[in-house]
Scaffold this active site. Structure first.
Site, PDB file in Angstrom:
ATOM      1  N   CYS A 221       0.813  -1.216   0.000  1.00 10.63           N
ATOM      2  CA  CYS A 221       0.000   0.000   0.000  1.00 10.63           C
ATOM      3  C   CYS A 221       0.850   1.271   0.000  1.00 10.63           C
ATOM      4  O   CYS A 221       0.344   2.351  -0.300  1.00 10.63           O
ATOM      5  CB  CYS A 221      -0.935   0.015   1.209  1.00 10.63           C
ATOM      6  SG  CYS A 221      -1.990  -1.428   1.273  1.00 10.63           S
TER       7      CYS A 221
ATOM      8  N   HIS B 237      -3.294   7.086   2.957  1.00 10.60           N
ATOM      9  CA  HIS B 237      -3.811   5.806   2.444  1.00 10.60           C
ATOM     10  C   HIS B 237      -5.182   5.581   3.065  1.00 10.60           C
ATOM     11  O   HIS B 237      -5.383   5.813   4.260  1.00 10.60           O
ATOM     12  CB  HIS B 237      -2.841   4.692   2.851  1.00 10.60           C
ATOM     13  CG  HIS B 237      -3.339   3.328   2.547  1.00 10.60           C
ATOM     14  ND1 HIS B 237      -3.917   2.999   1.343  1.00 10.60           N
ATOM     15  CD2 HIS B 237      -3.346   2.192   3.293  1.00 10.60           C
ATOM     16  CE1 HIS B 237      -4.252   1.725   1.357  1.00 10.60           C
ATOM     17  NE2 HIS B 237      -3.924   1.210   2.528  1.00 10.60           N
TER      18      HIS B 237
ATOM     19  N   ASN C 138     -10.307   0.170   0.035  1.00 14.25           N
ATOM     20  CA  ASN C 138      -8.843   0.200   0.124  1.00 14.25           C
ATOM     21  C   ASN C 138      -8.274  -0.267  -1.224  1.00 14.25           C
ATOM     22  O   ASN C 138      -8.379  -1.443  -1.572  1.00 14.25           O
ATOM     23  CB  ASN C 138      -8.412  -0.737   1.259  1.00 14.25           C
ATOM     24  CG  ASN C 138      -6.913  -0.814   1.429  1.00 14.25           C
ATOM     25  OD1 ASN C 138      -6.143  -0.389   0.568  1.00 14.25           O
ATOM     26  ND2 ASN C 138      -6.478  -1.362   2.553  1.00 14.25           N
TER      27      ASN C 138
HETATM   28  O1  UT7 Z   1      -4.015  -1.427   3.633  1.00 18.17           O
HETATM   29  C1  UT7 Z   1      -3.148  -1.998   4.558  1.00 18.17           C
HETATM   30  C2  UT7 Z   1      -3.491  -1.633   5.930  1.00 18.17           C
HETATM   31  N1  UT7 Z   1      -4.730  -2.253   6.316  1.00 18.17           N
HETATM   32  C3  UT7 Z   1      -5.348  -1.818   7.379  1.00 18.17           C
HETATM   33  O2  UT7 Z   1      -4.905  -0.869   7.985  1.00 18.17           O
HETATM   34  C4  UT7 Z   1      -6.567  -2.562   7.857  1.00 18.17           C
HETATM   35  C5  UT7 Z   1      -6.583  -2.541   9.355  1.00 18.17           C
HETATM   36  N2  UT7 Z   1      -7.685  -3.304   9.941  1.00 18.17           N
HETATM   37  C6  UT7 Z   1      -8.977  -2.893   9.884  1.00 18.17           C
HETATM   38  O3  UT7 Z   1      -9.308  -1.960   9.193  1.00 18.17           O
HETATM   39  C7  UT7 Z   1      -9.968  -3.618  10.767  1.00 18.17           C
HETATM   40  O4  UT7 Z   1      -9.284  -4.475  11.636  1.00 18.17           O
HETATM   41  C8  UT7 Z   1     -11.022  -4.427   9.977  1.00 18.17           C
HETATM   42  C9  UT7 Z   1     -11.989  -3.495   9.263  1.00 18.17           C
HETATM   43  C10 UT7 Z   1     -10.348  -5.346   8.984  1.00 18.17           C
HETATM   44  C11 UT7 Z   1     -11.840  -5.290  10.930  1.00 18.17           C
HETATM   45  O5  UT7 Z   1     -12.454  -4.465  11.916  1.00 18.17           O
HETATM   46  P1  UT7 Z   1     -12.321  -4.803  13.469  1.00 18.17           P
HETATM   47  O6  UT7 Z   1     -13.097  -3.811  14.187  1.00 18.17           O
HETATM   48  O7  UT7 Z   1     -10.852  -4.910  13.790  1.00 18.17           O
HETATM   49  O8  UT7 Z   1     -13.038  -6.191  13.545  1.00 18.17           O
HETATM   50  P2  UT7 Z   1     -12.478  -7.594  14.062  1.00 18.17           P
HETATM   51  O9  UT7 Z   1     -11.635  -8.218  13.016  1.00 18.17           O
HETATM   52  O10 UT7 Z   1     -11.912  -7.439  15.425  1.00 18.17           O
HETATM   53  O11 UT7 Z   1     -13.831  -8.403  14.167  1.00 18.17           O
HETATM   54  C12 UT7 Z   1     -14.875  -8.014  15.102  1.00 18.17           C
HETATM   55  C13 UT7 Z   1     -16.065  -8.910  14.882  1.00 18.17           C
HETATM   56  C14 UT7 Z   1     -15.718 -10.390  14.846  1.00 18.17           C
HETATM   57  O12 UT7 Z   1     -16.798 -11.109  15.437  1.00 18.17           O
HETATM   58  P3  UT7 Z   1     -16.713 -11.599  16.965  1.00 18.17           P
HETATM   59  O13 UT7 Z   1     -15.497 -12.482  17.044  1.00 18.17           O
HETATM   60  O14 UT7 Z   1     -16.566 -10.352  17.790  1.00 18.17           O
HETATM   61  O15 UT7 Z   1     -18.002 -12.319  17.150  1.00 18.17           O
HETATM   62  C15 UT7 Z   1     -15.669 -10.710  13.388  1.00 18.17           C
HETATM   63  O16 UT7 Z   1     -15.955 -12.053  13.116  1.00 18.17           O
HETATM   64  O17 UT7 Z   1     -16.647  -8.606  13.595  1.00 18.17           O
HETATM   65  C16 UT7 Z   1     -16.766  -9.810  12.846  1.00 18.17           C
HETATM   66  N3  UT7 Z   1     -16.604  -9.485  11.445  1.00 18.17           N
HETATM   67  C17 UT7 Z   1     -17.632  -9.118  10.651  1.00 18.17           C
HETATM   68  N4  UT7 Z   1     -18.938  -8.983  10.911  1.00 18.17           N
HETATM   69  C18 UT7 Z   1     -19.737  -8.592   9.886  1.00 18.17           C
HETATM   70  C19 UT7 Z   1     -15.458  -9.450  10.715  1.00 18.17           C
HETATM   71  N5  UT7 Z   1     -15.748  -9.077   9.449  1.00 18.17           N
HETATM   72  C20 UT7 Z   1     -17.083  -8.875   9.396  1.00 18.17           C
HETATM   73  C21 UT7 Z   1     -17.960  -8.481   8.370  1.00 18.17           C
HETATM   74  N6  UT7 Z   1     -19.263  -8.341   8.651  1.00 18.17           N
HETATM   75  N7  UT7 Z   1     -17.527  -8.201   7.106  1.00 18.17           N
END
Ligand code: UT7
Length: 327
Positions: free
Chosen positions: A114, A254, A284
């Site tokens: 990225c 980004h 992204n």
């Molecule tokens: O470009 C390179 C750099 N990239 C980044 O900087 C990305 C950085 N990361 C992020 O932007 C975030 O971590 C994400 C958007 C990818 C994920 O958000 P989060 O708030 O960190 O969610 P999480 O992965 O901690 O998941 C929270 C919950 C989980 O469920 P439980 O375990 O709490 O029951 C996931 O299974 O959200 C669930 N989940 C979803 N729910 C509905 C994960 N993806 C989804 C989804 N829809 N698409």
């Protein structure tokens, strides 16, 4: 006056096909509400089979060259930041060179995920400082949709395809790129990777069954590192130029997550209109995200002569960086 690098033209291109959050609700267990609140993304553009990376890159490049008033034959160098080339050989940059007819130009791809555009812009800056008359095309272009597992809700909601480009040259005026800052930490590579289909894990049924042809990300961990690294490199760039947060007229970051952009805005103490945001439209787009944002800011008249612009990025590798410039 020392020679500085200025951007004399910008361009961008995204495929016409749009996939909305609602469309994704029909494919994976997710909701428009979850995607909007956790990421800020509303839709993304996805390339068709007839639109490889070099096509998007060439489209963006033509627009940047038009704005710059530079003919392809005048280009000395083409650098394409990308992690999703058309093929392992040749580079996207060589295909863009052919497409444009830029036959005087050297051409290479730069792999910094990225951060590919800011790394490429930093390299171009050094070329220009040693040869101020040179004209360089810098592109960030990706077709990440081909490396996305459309059944994995934790990643498929995030990414989109597109390309952005800038034409740079030298000036003795007191404006242009003031400083560049590049960083990496390869020890954390496993947190964000496409493991398969390279020389470590060539195509076998076993690799495909594991899904290693796709992006794999430990989102929460990446998020934490991204926030820390972006805060640090932002501070480093401000310090290098004797600026404080309030001096920045426009932050072009980004576009990975709206919450990361909000965090940076708060840390810098910036008003909302000083942080460029288009994540809702494109998701992204990896190396394309900064140059697409730069082009949109430029074409919409948000960039005024003399403005202090700070561009920052973070991605797999990990890589991160910043470019500070006076427009
Ligand atoms: O470009 C390179 C750099 N990239 C980044 O900087 C990305 C950085 N990361 C992020 O932007 C975030 O971590 C994400 C958007 C990818 C994920 O958000 P989060 O708030 O960190 O969610 P999480 O992965 O901690 O998941 C929270 C919950 C989980 O469920 P439980 O375990 O709490 O029951 C996931 O299974 O959200 C669930 N989940 C979803 N729910 C509905 C994960 N993806 C989804 C989804 N829809 N698409």
């Amino acid at each position: 006056m020392p020679i500085k690098t200025i951007i004399i033209g910008t361009g961008s291109h995204v495929p016409s096909q749009v996939v909305t959050n609602k469309d994704l609700e029909a494919r994976v267990d997710t909701t428009d509400q979850w995607i909007r609140t956790r990421t800020g993304i509303v839709q993304r553009h996805i390339a068709s089979d007839q639109e490889p990376n070099s096509f998007l890159a060439s489209q963006a490049a033509r627009k940047a060259l038009d704005m710059a008033g530079v003919e392809p034959g005048e280009l000395d160098l083409i650098i394409v930041g990308t992690l999703t080339p058309d093929m392992p050989m040749p580079s996207v940059a060589c295909l863009v060179q052919k497409e444009l007819g830029a036959m005087r130009a050297g051409a290479f791809d730069l792999s910094a995920t990225c951060s590919g555009f800011l790394y490429s812009l930093s390299v171009a800056d050094k070329f220009v400082r040693s040869n101020p008359a040179s004209k360089i095309l810098v592109v960030g272009s990706e077709v990440l949709s081909r490396r996305t597992n459309w059944e994995d809700r934790s990643t498929c909601i995030l990414f989109g395809d597109g390309a952005g480009a800038a034409v740079v040259t030298g000036t003795s005026e007191d404006r242009g790129i003031e400083s560049t800052h590049l960083h990496a930490d390869g020890s954390l590579w496993e947190l964000l990777t496409i493991r398969g289909l390279g020389t470590a894990h060539p195509v076998t049924q076993e690799i495909l069954d594991k899904g290693w042809q796709y992006i794999q990300m430990q989102g929460r961990e990446v998020f934490k590192h991204a926030v820390r690294a972006l805060e640090a490199v932002t501070g480093e760039a401000l310090k290098a130029n004797g600026w404080n947060g309030h001096d920045v007229d426009l932050l072009i970051s980004h576009q990975a997550n709206m919450r990361i952009l909000d965090f940076l805005r708060e840390r810098l103490g910036l008003d909302r209109e000083k942080v460029f945001i288009n994540i809702h439209k494109y998701g992204n787009t990896s190396a394309a995200s900064v140059p697409i944002a730069l082009d949109e800011a430029n074409r919409s008249g948000r960039l005024k002569p003399g403005m202090k612009i700070l561009m920052v990025s973070f991605g797999g590798g990990f890589t991160w960086g910043a470019v500070a410039m006076r427009w």
